[in-house]
Motif scaffolding. Structure first.
Motif: not given
Length: 376
Positions: A129-147
């Motif tokens: 579960s700790i990895s999903t915390h880190i990956n979800s935060a990462r994906d939020a920032i990458l989504s921001y960069i993408f859009y």
């Protein structure tokens, strides 16, 4: 002069390469996430099967005959909704040192929180579960960069105002605040640019900590600032008192504020006044029980419900919940603009667990969109 030109050329080349890598990585992650975004029901069915299979040999799995559960209907019948008070009998056994109670082995962390009805809560966090915390935060920032196309946020310093990462040990399990726990898992590519220093982050006295953070960050090129809005407000106000300047004049490349924990709207005008201009924002919805949602596009008012984090979601209509009627629905049964209490089963061993959060789906066409406005 030739050496200076060469250095500038190399610096520019490095900037271009890093900029290209950040955008390419964002494109890759967003493309990969389209599977579960476009197939939410199939993703949830797969998650439930994986959770049940993973925990079959645990005490909880044996008590609830996980090996005989073949689908959601049987899962719903076998496992009742529980809040922390009713689930505590299992948590206490883990706290006392037992293994294989609700999830294989022992959790690697306890997130220690304060509840209004159960006192101190110890929420388990597993290595999964700790990895999903880190990956979800990462994906939020990458989504921001993408859009947004703004990859320059990585060419400066970042700070996430958080609790102390100093953890206590309870029967071999590290225990502390969630924000302090995730500080131990900052990705390597961000470690050289994150603020504050580790020693400053470990200061327990909040007033002293903020003063030290200001001392360290005023001389830096801050591009991302994040944290719970009242904490960040205090940080900004103290900077303005010290310098008599708006934040945007001090941190000229500050372009992204990341927040979570509380509703930002009451703070928005205050922040714009302190900063001196409007900047982009991203809302995250992490909790000790799991990272549930994030704002994946700048300017959107709803959040993306995270479905690649090995969490199975159920929902109880708020009106029914208030009458102690716990008829549970899956994501495919959620109705637009109706309030639900969210129930989760997680890869840290929480099962049909009431996280005391309200959930609303604003879109009839996209069940991954949600609003999570308050506690139930």
């Amino acid at each position: 002069m030739a050496v200076e030109k060469l250095l500038l050329l190399l610096l520019y080349f490095s900037f271009c390469m890093y900029h290209h890598f950040a955008k390419s990585f964002a494109n890759y992650v967003i493309s990969k996430n389209q599977f579960w975004i476009k197939n939410p029901i199939k993703s949830q069915e797969k998650t439930l099967r994986w959770l049940l299979q993973s925990a079959q040999k645990t005490l909880f799995g044996q008590q609830h005959s996980f090996q005989e559960i073949n689908g959601y209907k049987e899962f719903n019948q076998a496992i009742p909704v529980r809040d922390y008070e009713k689930f505590k009998i299992y948590i206490n056994r883990i706290v006392s040192g037992e293994s294989d109670i609700i999830w294989p082995g022992k959790p690697i962390y306890f997130s220690k929180t304060s509840g209004t009805t159960s006192g101190v809560k110890y929420i388990p966090i597993s290595k999964e579960s700790i990895s999903t915390h880190i990956n979800s935060a990462r994906d939020a920032i990458l989504s921001y960069i993408f859009y947004s196309g703004n990859a320059e946020i990585f060419f400066g310093k970042q700070i996430f105002l958080q609790g102390s990462p100093t953890l206590e040990i309870i029967n071999g399990i590290k225990t502390g605040r969630l924000s302090g726990i995730v500080a131990h898992h900052v990705p390597k590519y961000l470690q050289s640019s994150r603020m504050p220093t580790w020693n400053t982050n470990c200061i327990e006295d909040w007033e002293k900590k903020v003063e030290k953070i200001i001392e360290e960050t005023l001389v830096e090129n801050m591009t991302i600032i994040g944290g719970i809005p009242p904490w960040v407000q205090m940080y900004f106000e103290k900077i303005k008192q010290k310098t008599n300047m708006p934040i945007s004049k001090l941190f000229r490349n500050f372009s992204l504020f990341i927040y979570g924990g509380v509703n930002f709207e009451p703070y928005r005008n205050i922040f714009e006044d302190l900063i001196g201009k409007k900047i982009d924002t991203i809302e995250l919805f992490p909790a000790s029980e799991g990272f549930f949602a994030y704002q994946d596009e700048p300017g959107r008012e709803d959040l993306l419900l995270v479905l690649n984090n090995k969490i199975f979601y159920e929902f109880v209509e708020l009106d029914h919940f208030k009458k102690n009627k716990f008829k549970r629905l899956t994501l495919k049964d959620v109705i637009t603009n109706k309030d639900y209490v969210m129930i989760v089963s997680t890869n840290a061993g929480l099962w049909a667990y009431n996280v005391c959060l309200l959930y609303t789906s604003p879109s009839p066409r996209d069940r991954t969109r949600c609003r999570m406005p308050s506690s139930a």
